[in-house]
Design an enzyme around this catalytic site. Structure first.
Site, PDB file in Angstrom:
ATOM      1  CB  SER A  72      10.990   5.834 -14.242  1.00 37.63           C
ATOM      2  OG  SER A  72       9.906   6.688 -14.433  1.00 37.63           O
ATOM      3  CB  SER A  73      11.842   9.399 -10.490  1.00 39.21           C
ATOM      4  OG  SER A  73      10.778   8.564 -10.150  1.00 39.21           O
ATOM      5  CG  HIS A 130      11.864  15.015   5.208  1.00 40.33           C
ATOM      6  ND1 HIS A 130      10.785  14.669   5.980  1.00 40.33           N
ATOM      7  CD2 HIS A 130      11.693  16.324   4.919  1.00 40.33           C
ATOM      8  CE1 HIS A 130      10.027  15.728   6.172  1.00 40.33           C
ATOM      9  NE2 HIS A 130      10.549  16.746   5.547  1.00 40.33           N
ATOM     10  CD1 TRP A 153       6.571   3.473   4.033  1.00 45.72           C
ATOM     11  CD2 TRP A 153       7.720   4.300   2.306  1.00 45.72           C
ATOM     12  NE1 TRP A 153       6.923   4.752   4.339  1.00 45.72           N
ATOM     13  CE2 TRP A 153       7.621   5.292   3.296  1.00 45.72           C
ATOM     14  CE3 TRP A 153       8.398   4.606   1.120  1.00 45.72           C
ATOM     15  CZ2 TRP A 153       8.183   6.559   3.141  1.00 45.72           C
ATOM     16  CZ3 TRP A 153       8.958   5.879   0.980  1.00 45.72           C
ATOM     17  CH2 TRP A 153       8.846   6.832   1.981  1.00 45.72           C
ATOM     18  CE1 TYR A 164       8.127  19.397   3.106  1.00 47.03           C
ATOM     19  CE2 TYR A 164      10.366  18.623   3.329  1.00 47.03           C
ATOM     20  CZ  TYR A 164       9.213  19.133   3.890  1.00 47.03           C
ATOM     21  OH  TYR A 164       9.164  19.371   5.230  1.00 47.03           O
ATOM     22  CB  THR A 204       4.710  24.948   5.336  1.00 50.17           C
ATOM     23  OG1 THR A 204       5.948  24.288   5.154  1.00 50.17           O
ATOM     24  CG2 THR A 204       3.602  24.089   4.802  1.00 50.17           C
ATOM     25  CG  HIS A 262      11.857  15.210  10.931  1.00 47.46           C
ATOM     26  ND1 HIS A 262      11.654  16.406  10.299  1.00 47.46           N
ATOM     27  CD2 HIS A 262      11.294  14.287  10.134  1.00 47.46           C
ATOM     28  CE1 HIS A 262      11.008  16.206   9.186  1.00 47.46           C
ATOM     29  NE2 HIS A 262      10.774  14.935   9.055  1.00 47.46           N
ATOM     30  CG  HIS A 263      11.444  10.704   8.836  1.00 46.83           C
ATOM     31  ND1 HIS A 263      10.144  10.475   8.463  1.00 46.83           N
ATOM     32  CD2 HIS A 263      11.828  11.800   8.155  1.00 46.83           C
ATOM     33  CE1 HIS A 263       9.774  11.389   7.592  1.00 46.83           C
ATOM     34  NE2 HIS A 263      10.777  12.203   7.390  1.00 46.83           N
ATOM     35  CD  GLU A 298       9.266  10.161  -2.952  1.00 42.03           C
ATOM     36  OE1 GLU A 298      10.274  10.452  -3.614  1.00 42.03           O
ATOM     37  OE2 GLU A 298       8.183   9.827  -3.464  1.00 42.03           O
ATOM     38  CG  ASP A 347       7.239  17.005 -26.795  1.00 37.77           C
ATOM     39  OD1 ASP A 347       7.314  16.749 -25.587  1.00 37.77           O
ATOM     40  OD2 ASP A 347       6.765  16.224 -27.631  1.00 37.77           O
ATOM     41  CB  SER A 376      -0.075  28.232  -6.553  1.00 33.04           C
ATOM     42  OG  SER A 376       0.403  27.850  -5.295  1.00 33.04           O
ATOM     43  CG  HIS A 403      -1.607   1.299   1.458  1.00 31.75           C
ATOM     44  ND1 HIS A 403      -2.613   1.773   0.643  1.00 31.75           N
ATOM     45  CD2 HIS A 403      -1.436   2.240   2.413  1.00 31.75           C
ATOM     46  CE1 HIS A 403      -3.020   2.948   1.098  1.00 31.75           C
ATOM     47  NE2 HIS A 403      -2.315   3.265   2.166  1.00 31.75           N
ATOM     48  NE  ARG A 425       3.197   4.261  10.705  1.00 32.06           N
ATOM     49  CZ  ARG A 425       4.080   4.876   9.937  1.00 32.06           C
ATOM     50  NH1 ARG A 425       5.063   5.552  10.479  1.00 32.06           N
ATOM     51  NH2 ARG A 425       3.994   4.808   8.631  1.00 32.06           N
ATOM     52  CE  LYS A 434       5.156  27.195  -1.407  1.00 32.03           C
ATOM     53  NZ  LYS A 434       5.100  26.529  -2.657  1.00 32.03           N
TER      54      LYS A 434
END
Lengths: 365, 208, 116, 653
Positions: free
Chosen positions: D192-193, D276, D162, D280, D351, D325-326, D278, D126, D291, D97, D473, D354
């Site tokens: 790919s990314s 981390h 994950w 963002y 943040t 912080h993780h 990721e 293009d 926006s 998941h 969890r 925004k």
């Protein structure tokens, strides 16, 4: 955009708001067995207090910013009466407003940052005044149970930790297989047990109590079943407990011939000793007999739970645990055997033997 | 093959239409290659930190008697020389001097292969004569992974440049392909600067 | 399949500039080689190891900048490319430094000493 | 888009590369030309719009798949001590998941928007490297297939989470092949990314229309640029971590083997150095979409455009400085804990800025509540809640209680569903007319919005309580006496309502794409350049190059003075240069897929075929195909042909 539509929206919003207020009204109580909102020790209390600070600050921000958002959306909604040809003023922003908001949010963060830093120092260093009478416990996390060693007292037990209420506990956290995490929410936040690393933490229970703890880092198949208990008792009771453990188990299994049964039940226990010596002793230890791979069972009968805190300790549960361990706790090493060693899956144990072992184990008060 | 369309070899060799002026005046390929190099900094940064962290935490054994520092210094010099010829090859392409470019490219490939040969010799020597294997100790693990990854980068560069060299004998290499050579050159120089970091922080540091 | 030189000769200014670069490159390679041998020499000198470390860092920095600035043409290219590369370089360097600080010397000791 | 296009096959090489669709090297494969079979057209296309549609469709498919996995998880948790599914299956489900939603649903949905909208917003024909773009698509698709193939092998999908913390992923504790599938498919998806990100960076830096300076770029394009930079700098860390893990599992190295001096904690560092940023990578595109949507429906320009752009960049940079912080519970020590806590709190400032600016955009506007706008406002409020719980986590003492509990689950679902998914839905409702020329039903849109909002809150708000009252969890069940049952029941009910809302949304997309009615080219009265062409755009996007004079150019055309109206460059006499289709991106992707599959299986015996001891042959085949395709790709060149716009189809021509 029809007018009735707008009314409908306002109504929905109101209902939602009222609903959530009602919901929060019926919330609680917050003293669940593993609740961090019911602190019973100074460290958990400090963490709770810091949480409340963050809750107030973010709650305030939520109400003000969210309220502004709601007001803006309502106040500047397009109305049917608006002239479709006029467009709103195309304003682009204002540096003073921006700067003010940045400073204001920074100030809010300082309010949180101060107790945070203080809390980190508190959490990482046991306060000086607690040092003197603190006890030391070595905690080892294994798939999927806990070993608690009291190095100063020379005691080893599993899954249930006795501590004296009112005295601090210094915990040395180790793991040999995978990462686990030691967590008794009512006493302290969690800390990981990581192979190849030495972690430590402290905690203290203010009053006697029966506290639930659980492994908080995903550690494989039966992670959900890796529970434990911390039992805080008054000083004298703690002393007595230590002494009982130091004396050794109620039944000495080194010499099964020494067991002289008086009645049918004790005869059953005798059979249980034999069965235990046949099937279990290569991994489990009673007194000074047996292996070290599995939990130490010297005083198993006095434990309140079995299978690492998952089941209450009673004959039915124990019978089930011995009869079908892989159903109770998938993947456990008692059933599958540790790396090439035999487990219960490889051997036949008769129902009578299980009965006998249940009687024996529960007799290990 | 005389068609005018075949595009020379190159990793990301999409062709820029001459009518399409880029905003910055920098060709797309060059921007993409520099972005790739920025990314590769993180790539090697992670590998190098792994090596240095384990060096720090486990206290690597004294490997100065294993290393052949003269050979490695030689390799370093060889890779630096290859960078010089790479720069000269690009320069020759800009000047429109195909022959010079060809010779320079050949020199780059030669030096690159020499470097790779030295590394293969070094690895072979370590494994067979000294028993230092990738799964024998944590030092072997990080050392081979780091230097091996660099070696694979070198190998890839050699293949890339060789393809160009071979192509220069077949087709119509035009001055606009100076860009493609330049982009390949950027890659090559980057491989060189990674070695400039690896040499002191993996080899020389053991003597400190 | 002609093997003739099909490149069109460049214009005079390009030729002149590339010729100037030639000397730059040759000078640079001399500096780089010298730096490399200097690296080799200082490590056998009886300097304190901290000084040696900084010496090595300094020398490899010189070499790094030399290759990036001249060989890789950043000196002659637009500032944008330098910026793109610098973003990666700075973040990578910062990450390496942070990682080095996060891991303490020595690693896990034997679990014998328990301090309270 | 099967508009008949007059096209011109002049073979006289102009500039050395225009001409008829050419035969490729050795004439092995003919490059499909205009008017080829639709299936071939889609397989070989280099058109960023078609690629985007395929990205989007695949991502929606994976979104549904990941959603179904989530519903099974919620069904299992609906009561205590339930044994509906086994512990192992539960662990596989939450692993898949998470991996599916992050790498196969939200990221590619973002990529779909990048692909479709960004070139249009910058007035380009293009992306910079059209064939590389196709390659990214195919590699992503096959990477997704590779990951999910694991279900069909003995042992099944990876049961490691994950985040795959070592040493649980070692060959000792996870001997199954599922973990190898996980490692290799993430590696493939990373390629790919990365390829896509290099492409977007070059495109945005280089291919903007004349006059479209960086500070006139639409914010969505800005966020695409920042996200692409995050991708190229974050993915190398996990690439290396995965290589190390693969070596540990297959070649007996010691990177994460504690017994041999390895440090399992290193995996966590490397993973979160990637992980981390990721986060963002998932949220910045969402912020970009918001926006774009807010100004259109408030009919006002974005409040504080430079600040929004700048704060996006600050978030991106700070994102690399907060990874630990993780890991607040791993024993980092006072200094590291304090430093990472403070840096994490700092991120709240850009943040917050925004959010203030979005409210500022609404202030004084004339707000229409069409479906995209509802989702956008939903985004702001839900993302705000997720942000606030994020601030709580930044406080270490608080986090030691919340870490790895349902509180964190609630937090990041508020950020990822309430944030990313809500914004992506807003974007889909907003740009659907652009992509298809058809408009999604407002009625069903609103129904799905309210269902999603209500279901989402019911599912995830109680998780805050669950977490604070101690529910960890990743546990497949819990004791009946823990006091968690009631909230879990509500949460499950909410999850199914959310599922219903999403199902309505997906159904609506399919129905409208199939049977919807045509709408106006600019149904929302929009502001940015993508609306200055037909809907859907022609293959060439813009018949002539737009010359931009201001931010919100299309709005200026409609409501501002003449001198800042959009101008068009001259018509190109020889027609519009179009890149040729190509087979090789697809083939290279397939080669990579086979190569990766070979790595997954290489220790397994080959069933059915005698004489093959292992799958090493698969690696050779895959690698050869990959290298061959890359060579032929390079040799065939971009090719290209010239188009003359059909003036009857394209009013802009």
């Amino acid at each position: 955009m029809s007018d009735s539509n707008a009314k409908f929206r306002t109504l929905t919003l109101l209902v939602l708001l009222a609903g959530s207020v009602l919901l929060t009204g019926c919330l609680g109580p917050w003293d669940q067995k593993q609740s961090a909102l019911d602190p019973r020790g100074p460290l958990a209390q400090d963490q709770y207090n810091t949480f409340m600070v963050t809750l107030y600050v973010t709650g305030f921000l939520f109400v003000t910013v969210g309220g502004t958002l709601l007001y803006t959306v309502w106040r500047f909604r397009s109305r049917k009466t608006d002239d479709p040809n006029t467009i709103p003023k195309q304003s682009h922003g204002h540096p003073v407003i921006e700067l003010g908001l940045v400073l204001a949010s920074a100030a809010m963060l300082v309010v949180i940052a101060v107790p945070t830093i203080r809390g980190i120092v508190y959490m990482e260093n046991m306060p000086k005044d607690l040092h003197d009478d603190a006890i030391v416990i070595n905690v080892t996390g294994l798939q999927w149970w806990w070993e608690f060693e009291y190095p100063e007292e020379g005691i080893v037990t599993a899954n249930e930790m006795y501590i004296p209420a009112g005295r601090a506990v210094h915990l040395n956290l180790r793991a040999d297989d995978v990462i686990h995490s030691f967590w008794v929410p009512k006493l302290a936040g969690k800390k990981d047990l990581i192979p190849g690393q030495e972690n430590e933490m402290w905690m203290k229970a203010d009053e006697p109590g029966y506290f639930y703890g659980q492994c908080a880092e995903f550690c494989g198949d039966s992670h959900a079943y890796m529970l434990f208990r911390v039992i805080a008792v008054p000083e004298e009771e703690y002393r007595a407990w230590i002494e009982k453990y130091q004396e050794g188990p109620a039944i000495d299994i080194a010499d099964p011939g020494a067991w002289e049964p008086d009645d049918a039940h004790e005869e059953l226990i005798g059979k249980g000793i034999d069965a235990f010596r046949r099937h279990c002793v290569s991994c489990h230890r009673v007194g000074d007999q047996g292996g070290l791979t599995g939990p130490n069972l010297s005083h198993f009968g006095s434990r309140t739970t079995l299978a690492a805190g998952w089941l209450d300790n009673n004959p039915e549960n124990l019978h089930r645990w011995l009869a079908e361990p892989e159903r109770v706790k998938p993947g456990n090493l008692m059933y599958y055997g540790l790396q090439g060693m035999t487990g219960l899956k490889d051997i036949e144990i008769s129902d009578e033997e299980i009965e006998a072992m249940v009687a024996f184990l529960l007799a290990l008060e | 093959m005389s068609q005018a369309h075949t595009e020379p070899l190159g990793k990301a060799s999409e062709h820029v239409h001459p009518e399409e002026q880029t905003n910055t005046g920098i060709p797309n390929k060059k921007v993409a290659m520099w972005a790739f190099l920025a990314s590769d900094c993180m790539f090697f940064g992670t590998l190098i930190s792994t090596h240095l962290i384990y060096r720090k935490t486990t206290g690597y054994p004294d490997v100065t008697h294993i290393f052949d520092i003269e050979l490695t210094t030689g390799s370093t010099f060889i890779l630096l020389m290859s960078s010089l010829f790479m720069a000269l090859a690009v320069s020759a392409m800009h000047k429109g001097n195909l022959n010079n470019a060809r010779w320079s490219l050949g020199a780059v490939i030669l030096f690159g292969s020499l470097f790779l040969g030295a590394q293969v010799y070094e690895f072979h020597h370590f494994v067979h004569d000294l028993g230092l294997t990738i799964n024998g100790s944590i030092f072997g693990t990080t050392f081979y992974t780091l230097t091996g990854t660099h070696g694979i980068h070198v190998l890839f560069g050699i293949i890339w440049l060789s393809s160009w060299l071979i192509y220069s004998f077949f087709g119509t290499m035009k001055r606009e392909h100076a860009l493609d050579i330049e982009v390949a050159g950027l890659y090559w120089h980057f491989v060189d600067i990674v070695w400039i970091i690896i040499f002191p922080f993996v080899y020389l540091i053991e003597y400190v | 399949m002609s093997v003739t030189n099909t490149l069109t000769p460049a214009s005079r200014p390009v030729l002149e500039e590339e010729s100037r670069k030639y000397f730059t490159f040759v000078n640079l390679i001399i500096v780089l080689t010298a730096a490399t041998f200097f690296e080799l020499i200082i490590i056998v000198m009886p300097f304190p190891s901290l000084l040696l470390m900084w010496g090595l860092i300094g020398l490899s920095l010189v070499k790094f900048v030399g290759v990036v600035w001249w060989f890789m043409h950043l000196r002659w290219d637009q500032i944008l490319l330098t910026l793109v590369f610098l973003v990666g370089l700075i973040i990578a360097t910062g990450t390496v430094a942070a990682l080095m600080l996060l891991f303490e010397e020595g690693g896990p000791e034997v679990a014998e000493e328990f301090q309270v | 888009m099967a508009e008949s296009i007059v096209h011109d096959t002049h073979s006289s090489a102009k500039g050395g590369h225009a001409g008829a669709p050419q035969k490729s090297f050795f004439g092995l494969l003919k490059r499909p030309g205009e008017g080829c079979h639709p299936v071939i057209d889609w397989l070989t296309t280099v058109d960023h719009k078609k690629i985007a549609i395929m990205y989007g469709a695949a991502a929606l498919f994976f979104l549904v798949l990941g959603g179904v996995e989530a519903l099974i998880i919620r069904w299992q948790l609906a009561g205590p001590e339930r044994e509906m599914i086994s512990a192992r299956f539960y662990n596989q489900l939450f692993t898949m998941h998470g991996t599916t939603m992050i790498f196969l649903a939200v990221m590619p949905l973002g990529a779909a928007f990048f692909n479709y909208i960004m070139p249009l917003q910058i007035g380009a024909r293009d992306v910079a490297f059209p064939r590389l773009n196709a390659f990214s698509l195919w590699v992503f698709l096959l990477g997704g297939v590779l990951l999910n193939l694991s279900w069909f092998f003995p042992g099944g999908a990876p049961p490691v989470g994950w985040f795959a913390y070592a040493p649980l992923t070692s060959s000792t504790y996870s001997p199954g092949i599922g973990t190898d599938f996980w490692v290799l498919s993430l590696q493939v998806l990373g390629i790919s990314s990365l390829a896509a990100a290099f492409n977007f960076i070059a495109t945005i830096i280089n291919m903007r229309a004349p006059g479209l300076s960086m500070m006139r770029l639409p914010v969505f394009t800005w966020m695409t640029l920042i996200t692409s930079f995050l991708i190229i700098l974050a993915f190398p860390a996990i690439t290396i971590a995965l290589v190390q893990l693969m070596f540990d599992r297959n070649f007996g190295t010691f990177f994460f083997e504690a017994g041999e001096g390895g440090r399992p904690i290193l995996w966590q560092h490397l993973f979160w150095i990637f992980g981390h940023p990721e986060v963002y990578i998932l949220i910045l595109p969402a912020m970009g979409i918001i926006s774009e949507v807010l100004p259109v429906f408030a009919r006002k320009p974005l409040f504080g455009y430079p600040i929004i752009v700048f704060s996006g960049a600050v978030i991106g940079v700070l994102g690399f400085a907060v990874w630990s912080h993780h890991m607040f519970t791993t024993g980092l020590g006072v200094i590291a804990l304090s430093a990472f806590a403070l840096l994490t709190m700092l991120i709240a400032i850009p943040t917050g800025v925004k959010i203030f600016n979005w409210i500022g955009t609404l202030w004084g506007g004339r707000i229409r509540f069409d479906t995209p706008m509802l989702f956008a406002i939903g985004f702001i409020s839900m993302f705000m809640i997720g942000g606030f719980t994020g601030i709580m986590h930044a406080s270490v003492p608080v986090d030691t209680q919340q870490h790895d509990t349902y509180f964190v689950v609630a937090h990041f679902h508020y950020v990822l569903i309430g944030g990313s998914i809500m914004a992506l839905l807003a974007g889909i409702y907003y740009w659907f007319p652009k992509v298809s020329g058809k408009q999604l039903s407002e009625r069903w849109g609103k129904i799905s919005f309210w269902l999603v909002l209500a279901g989402f809150n019911l599912a995830f708000f109680p998780m805050h309580f669950l977490g604070m009252t101690g529910m960890p969890r990743r546990t497949h069940t819990y004791r009946a006496d823990m006091g968690w049952t009631e909230w879990n029941v509500w949460s499950t009910v909410g999850a199914f309502i959310l599922g219903l809302g999403m199902a309505i949304f997906v159904g609506q997309i399919i129905y409208t794409a199939w049977k919807g009615r045509r709408c106006k080219a600019d149904p929302w009265d929009s502001r940015t350049l993508e609306w200055a062409t037909t809907s859907p755009p022609q293959a060439y996007n813009f018949p002539r190059t737009p010359i931009v004079k201001t931010r919100d150019q299309v709005w200026a055309d409609k409501y501002d003075s003449e001198e800042i109206h959009l101008e068009w460059g001259p018509e190109e006499e020889h027609g519009i240069h179009m890149p040729d289709r190509s087979w090789y991106p697809l083939f290279a992707g397939i080669g990579l897929f086979i190569f990766a599959l070979g790595w997954v299986l290489f220790k397994e015996p080959v069933p059915f075929i005698p004489g093959f001891a292992n799958f090493l042959h698969l690696q050779v085949v895959g690698f050869s195909l990959l290298m061959l395709s890359i060579y032929l790709w390079a040799l065939e060149g971009p090719g290209g042909y010239h188009l003359h716009p059909d003036k009857s189809k394209d009013p802009y021509a």
